[in-house]
Every structure is written in C-alpha cells, then in structure tokens.
Design an enzyme around this catalytic site. Structure first.
Site, mmCIF file in Angstrom:
data_model
loop_
_atom_site.group_PDB
_atom_site.id
_atom_site.type_symbol
_atom_site.label_atom_id
_atom_site.label_comp_id
_atom_site.label_asym_id
_atom_site.label_seq_id
_atom_site.Cartn_x
_atom_site.Cartn_y
_atom_site.Cartn_z
ATOM 1 C CG ASN A 280 -2.021 -6.942 1.153
ATOM 2 O OD1 ASN A 280 -2.117 -6.142 0.226
ATOM 3 N ND2 ASN A 280 -2.493 -6.695 2.340
ATOM 4 C CB CYS A 282 -7.191 -5.792 1.434
ATOM 5 S SG CYS A 282 -8.033 -7.098 2.362
ATOM 6 C CD GLU A 284 -3.906 -3.815 2.779
ATOM 7 O OE1 GLU A 284 -4.634 -4.044 1.794
ATOM 8 O OE2 GLU A 284 -3.934 -4.491 3.820
#
Ligand code: CDP
Length: 582
Positions: A280, A282, A284
């Site tokens: 995704n 960011c 994580e």
C-alpha cells in the site's frame, strides 16, 4: 431511534487538534456543509455498524452488548480503526479499508482498468499500491500497432493525473505506491522519476529489490535485466551502480524507498495463491493483487498502570483490547463494501487484518526509557510479540466460532491443528491522522518535537507542548512558557541545562536519535509483525549518501521488509519542521 439517544457515555478527552481534524473530515455534514454529528455520535455510528456483523454468525448474538464494547474501545481511545472506517461506516459509501494493491497488466485495457479501479478506491478513501513490473519496457515493440511502448514511468503519469483530479470524496487526497522490480529494464528511469520534485506527487515509489541483487551489490558484480513481456534477458547492469544511484536519489529527495521482495514473500502466508509484488502507499502492508486490508491501531498510552509508585504497562488490559480489536477488524471485513467484485472475493477469501500500535514514543516518555536505548528495543520486541501472539490466539478463537478463512487449506497454516480466521493479523501503520485523533505520538515513530510554536491568524504565538513532557515539566517544577519556546526554537532538550539531566536523555526527539537506532527499532517491531512496519528513518540535513547506504544495508541485514529515509530539508513541502529551520 436516532443515534444520539443511545449515547450514554461521554468520550473522556479530545484535544483541540483532534476536534479540528474530526470536524473537517470525519464527522457527518448536512446539505449546507454544517457538521451534524458529534465525535460521540461518530464512534456510536461506527460501533453500531461493525457490531451488525455478529448476526452473520449467531442469530441470537447480543448486538447491543458488542456495540457498547466497540464504542468504549474507541471512545476511550484504546483502539481506533483506520480512517476510512471512521469516515464511512454506517454511511452511504460504506468502504472501510485503507489499503489496496491492484494489478497492472501489460495491455492498454489492463492499464486503464487499473486507472479506473484506483479512481474508484480513492473516492472511497483507500490508498492504492501497484507493481508496474509487468509492463514492457520503454521503446519495445507494440504488436497491434507496430509502434513503440511508452514504458512504466510514462504510464505512471496517467495514474498520477487521475489521482490529482479525484479528491477522495472531499475527505483525503489519493495516495499511491509504485513498485518496480530492480531487474526491469527501465529501472534507471524509474529510480530518477521523482528527481524533478514537481512530478508524480501523488506517488511514493519503491524499488523492489531481490536477494540476488543485494548479493550482486556486495560482490560488486553485474546482474541480469529481464524483459517481462518475453521473460528473456534484456541486458546487464552493475548492481553497485544501480544501488548507488538509488541511494543518491533517496538522499536528494527521499524517493525511491526500497522494498525487499524476497523477505516479504518469505512471510507470504498464501504462496499458493500468489506472489506479493507491491505494498500500500505507506509501505506497511504488502498484499496480493486485488487484495485489500483493514488496519487498526492500539494506543499504548492508555495501558499504563501504577505499581509501587512506578509506571508500567498493563498487559492484562492490553490482552483484552487485542482480542476485542481482532473481533472488530474481522467484523469490518464483512461490513465493508468493497468497490470492485474481485477485491470483495479476494478479501473475504483471505480475511487479512492489520492490528498495530501507536503512541509508542509517548509510552517510552511515560516509562522514562530513552527511545535510543537497548531497554526501548527490548520493550518494543516484548510488546509486539505480545500483540502478535494474542492476535493470533484471538484469530484462532474466532475461527472456532466462525470457521477459518476460506483459503486456509491453501495457506501455510493448513497443517496446523489450530484454525485461523485471518491470513495475517498484525501491521504497524503510520497512524498519521489516527494519532492526532487519539492525541498520542504516531505509530512507532519518535516524537518530532517536544514543543511547537504555532502562529495563528493575528500573529498570536501559541505554544503546543507534548502532553507527557508538559506533565513532567509541571510536576518536576521546571515548566515555563519561555523554556518551552526555547525548546521549540532548538528542537531538542539534549543540552538544555534548565531540564533535569536524567530527563534530557529520556525526552529525545527524531533528530536526537542516531539513524541506526531508527532501523534497530523498525527491525525490533518487524520481528513480530505479520505484515510490515511503517517507519521513516530521519537523517540530519548534513547526512551523506554513504549514511543513506549504511541505513539501506542495515535494513536488509536486520530483516526489515522495506526502508524509507528522509533527510531533513530535502523536500520543498516538508510537513513537519522545527522552527529553527524554517
Ligand atoms: O491515520 P490514518 O488511518 O488516517 O492513516 P495512516 O495510518 O497514516 O495510513 C494508513 C494507510 O492509509 C496508508 O498506508 C494508505 O494506504 C492509506 N492512506 C491514504 O490512502 N491516503 C492518505 N492521505 C493517507 C493514508
């Protein structure tokens, strides 16, 4: 009965910043744009909606009881689900997940299908990640027209423009992650694609590196480039030269980051279903193509207890919250309206959830443990091991009531005697907005500053002080507005003689912490996280490219799943800064 009549308990505190964020983007508005929902109503709306899933499994379930438990979980700020759940639960959009990964196939149809799907997801508040590795390289032949292909980077610009035009339902700007494998022939163009700081602003980019590539770097060797459309070798590059360029670009602009594809896939719980190629926005949450994930974060600052006049973490209370949070997130899967049928099917077959933590830096302040210490690393490991173990247990318990996730027999768990409701349970999110709502430090990041000076409209200067620091300062008798202003100016208390010496090493901020401690902390959490960990390694402005390379090497060696660095002042529109540098 209206929402309001059910509310009996008030939420216990809400900072001014939290209220502002909620009013702007989370609370319901009427036709004239006026807010018509209180924060209590918002939590009640979310709790009521998520509790409804109980009926799918038990016709006689006491829905009201579960709803009240979910309400208290949020209203006491012990746990918050990711932003789309707070915004959309019980409302017309009904899309509750923050993270999506979409496939991009090597055809005009495939590319524009992905653009369309991304637009639909952004409208609902989700972020999208893509691997562009399947697209044929720039200048290769296009069969149907006899022309030449534009290549991944050129197509990324279309996604970027589409994102720009869609303001996520008036709530948040769309976010994207682009991954390109290091053995794609266009890798050098990709590595440099954000060197012009005004381009591709709606993308984070990451190079997907392999173990083979990292080996070639350490041996100063060359490696093969592969044309994805033919599977054939399309050239060779010096691994060292590519790595150096990657490091140099990251040093200059913060992009690209790295993701370690092999490490990610060593922890793929569904290798028979597919390979994970992207994360995704960011970083994580690695996912299979057409998969989505609901995240939620536990606020550690709410789990402090006093024992013999010493503060400590209340693991019993934490355990209870973890079990309830897993139930909440599992329900969320059923109650979310996924915007694309295939995503709906994949999500419900794998039932991945991502429970993590926030407020870790504040917790360390409360326990008087310096972030950059072995004690903090040990605590990080203990906490996350506990969250992982209890969330797996909660997932097994749920599976006994509700059945294992449908792809269980095709997962790595198939020979275990314990069933599992969810293919993964833990992820550490950035909690950019959740931490503002909960009034705690974000994710596992150190505090950026202990106090800020905000200039408001008529040039009034407002001092905002980290609440834990403020409490200590008042209790120990060294609080003064002048001192807080001085700390805001300097961005650190490290050498401030007005602060007691034992507290100077406890109240460290992002830039006091040596970069290698950032990576050590990320690795400590990653060790016990099913998915990945959101972390930015902050470097001072005068850090060198060699410092960046050291961080990347460390991230690989300590088995992180990816790494993102940020050198102070290297982006024009830096979000956070201490006033000295402005
Ligand atoms: O705190 P909040 O739930 O708003 O989000 P976060 O923890 O900062 O980010 C979690 C994920 O939400 C990101 O990795 C993205 O997938 C997504 N996100 C997004 O799509 N757009 C944003 N503006 C922020 C986050």
């Amino acid at each position: 009965m209206g929402d309001g009549e059910k509310v009996t308990d008030q939420i216990d505190f809400l900072t001014e910043n939290a209220r502002t964020v909620l009013e702007r983007r989370y609370l319901k508005k009427d036709a004239s744009g006026k807010v018509c929902e209180s924060p209590e109503h918002m939590f009640r709306r979310v709790a009521a909606h998520i509790a409804k899933a109980e009926k799918n499994y038990d016709k006689n379930a006491d829905i009201q009881k579960i709803e009240d438990q979910f309400y208290r979980l949020m209203a006491e700020f012990r746990f918050l689900p990711n932003s789309p759940t707070l915004m959309n639960a019980g409302r017309s959009l009904g899309q509750l997940a923050a993270c999506f990964v979409l496939p991009v196939d090597d055809s005009i149809d495939g590319i524009f299908e992905a653009v369309k799907n991304a637009a639909i997801i952004h409208k609902s508040g989700g972020g999208t990640g893509f691997s562009f590795s399947r697209l044929r390289p720039e200048k290769s032949k296009v069969g149907s027209t006899g022309g030449v292909a534009s290549g991944p980077v050129s197509f990324m610009k279309i996604f970027n423009t589409a994102t720009e035009q869609i303001k996520q339902g008036g709530t948040r700007r769309g976010a994207n992650m682009a991954v390109l494998r290091v053995d794609h022939p266009d890798i050098m163009t990709f590595i440099r694609c954000k060197s012009n700081k005004s381009e591709l602003n709606n993308f984070n980019i990451s190079v997907g590196v392999t173990d083979q590539f990292m080996d070639a770097v350490s041996q100063k060797g060359d490696y093969d480039l592969i044309d994805p459309s033919s599977g054939k070798m399309a050239g060779r590059l010096s691994a060292e030269a590519v790595y150096d360029e990657l490091v140099k670009q990251a040093w200059e602009t913060g992009d690209p980051g790295i993701i370690f594809l092999d490490e990610i896939n060593r922890f793929n719980t569904l290798p028979d279903i597919g390979e994970m190629e992207a994360t995704n926005p960011c970083g994580e949450q690695p996912l299979l193509p057409m998969e989505a994930c609901n995240l939620g974060s536990i606020n550690l600052t709410r789990f402090i207890t006093q024992k013999e006049s010493k503060s400590e973490l209340d693991y019993e209370k934490l355990k209870e919250t973890i079990h309830l949070a897993v139930r909440f997130l599992d329900n969320t899967i059923d109650m979310s309206r996924y915007p694309i049928d295939e995503i709906d099917k994949t999500v419900k077959a794998n039932r991945k959830i991502g429970l993590g933590i926030m407020g870790f830096a504040d917790l360390l302040y409360m326990l008087e443990i310096p972030y950059d210490s072995d004690e903090a690393l040990e605590l990080a490991g203990n906490i996350m091991a506990f969250v992982q173990k209890e969330s797996h247990k909660a997932s097994s318990d749920l599976a006994k009531e509700r059945g294992s996730f449908p792809n269980f027999d095709r997962s790595i768990f198939k020979d275990n005697k314990d069933p599992r409701r969810n293919a993964t349970t833990t992820t550490i999110a950035p909690t950019g907005t959740l931490s503002i709502i909960a009034g705690c430090s974000s994710g596992i990041e150190p505090a950026f500053a202990l106090s800020y000076v905000r200039t408001v409209m008529d040039n009034d200067r407002l001092i905002e002080v980290n609440p834990v620091f403020k409490r200590f300062a008042i209790e120990k008798g060294f609080y003064s507005d002048a001192l807080m202003e001085e700390i805001a100016e300097n961005g650190t208390v490290k050498e401030n003689l007005n602060v007691p010496s034992d507290l100077r090493s406890v109240f460290v901020t992002a830039h006091d912490i040596k970069p290698e401690y950032h990576i050590k902390m990320q690795a400590a959490f990653q060790k016990y996280t099913d998915n990945a960990v959101s972390k930015t390694v902050n470097l001072p402005h005068d850090a060198s490219p060699a410092d960046v390379r050291f961080i990347y090497d460390q991230a690989f060696e300590t088995k992180c799943k990816g790494v993102t660095i940020y050198r102070d002042g290297s982006k024009d529109n830096q979000v956070l800064s201490v006033s000295k540098k402005e």
